[in-house]
Design an enzyme around this catalytic site. Sequence first.
Site, PDB file in Angstrom:
ATOM      1  N   HIS A   1       9.366 -29.129  11.020  1.00 44.74           N
ATOM      2  CA  HIS A   1      10.622 -28.637  11.588  1.00 44.74           C
ATOM      3  C   HIS A   1      10.567 -27.118  11.571  1.00 44.74           C
ATOM      4  CE1 HIS A   1      11.920 -32.713  10.346  1.00 44.74           C
ATOM      5  NE2 HIS A   1      12.612 -32.629  11.457  1.00 44.74           N
ATOM      6  N   ALA A   2      11.581 -26.493  12.129  1.00 45.06           N
ATOM      7  CA  ALA A   2      11.741 -25.043  12.038  1.00 45.06           C
ATOM      8  C   ALA A   2      10.436 -24.331  12.403  1.00 45.06           C
ATOM      9  CB  ALA A   2      12.242 -24.660  10.644  1.00 45.06           C
TER      10      ALA A   2
END
Lengths: 85, 149
Positions: free
Chosen positions: A15-16
Amino acid sequence: MAERRVTVQAEVGLHARPAATFVQTAAKAGIDVTLAKVGGQPVNAKSILSVLALDVRQGENVVISAEGDGAEELVETLAAIASAP
Amino acid sequence: MSTTVLAPVAGRALVLAQVPDPVFSAGMVGPGLAVDPERGAAEAVAPIDGQIVKLHAHAFIVAGAGGRGVLVHLGIDTVQLKGTGFRLLAREGDLVSAGRPIVAWNPADIEAAGRSPVCPVIALDAAAEAVAALALGPVRAGDELFRWE
């Protein structure tokens, strides 16, 4: 077909930042490349929507696959990103 | 094809460059806008019509017409809160209309926990030039935020 299986190490999972870096690198490639959880359906590794929706958590194993010119190098690079702590 | 993306929260619309997280401010996740939310209990709403393809406490993705996905991230580094301070009002897989409440939260609590409550709203897999701001400054939840061509 080039293929690498790696364990996602980042605390946030894929993620991110790890996800954004992974997809940006995949998107630059001129060949198709996919990401899958082990035993799961592969998704387009060039799509941030697909990669975020796959929701890979820390400690999960994924398979990165590509075919064509530069496939070996591409999956190697992506495997390094996916498994970076 | 054009998609109008709504503000998921009330507050002040900002350009992504003002988001205090380089992953978003540099556009690494995608183009879009952000909202610095009003402090106080609120409900974050769906930015477009579509299906909730991913629902975390601190972030969700709604995918709409043409498979276009919009990410709403409630605050910065809020994954570390592990859901504390967020209450889900919908379920992953739900079909929703733009404006439907998805997560209840209080930006003041996020700030008190030491994190920025700024909410990036991202057009996933969009080219930077495909996104045009429709609002900057004060917005209500459900107001038009940006157009995705």
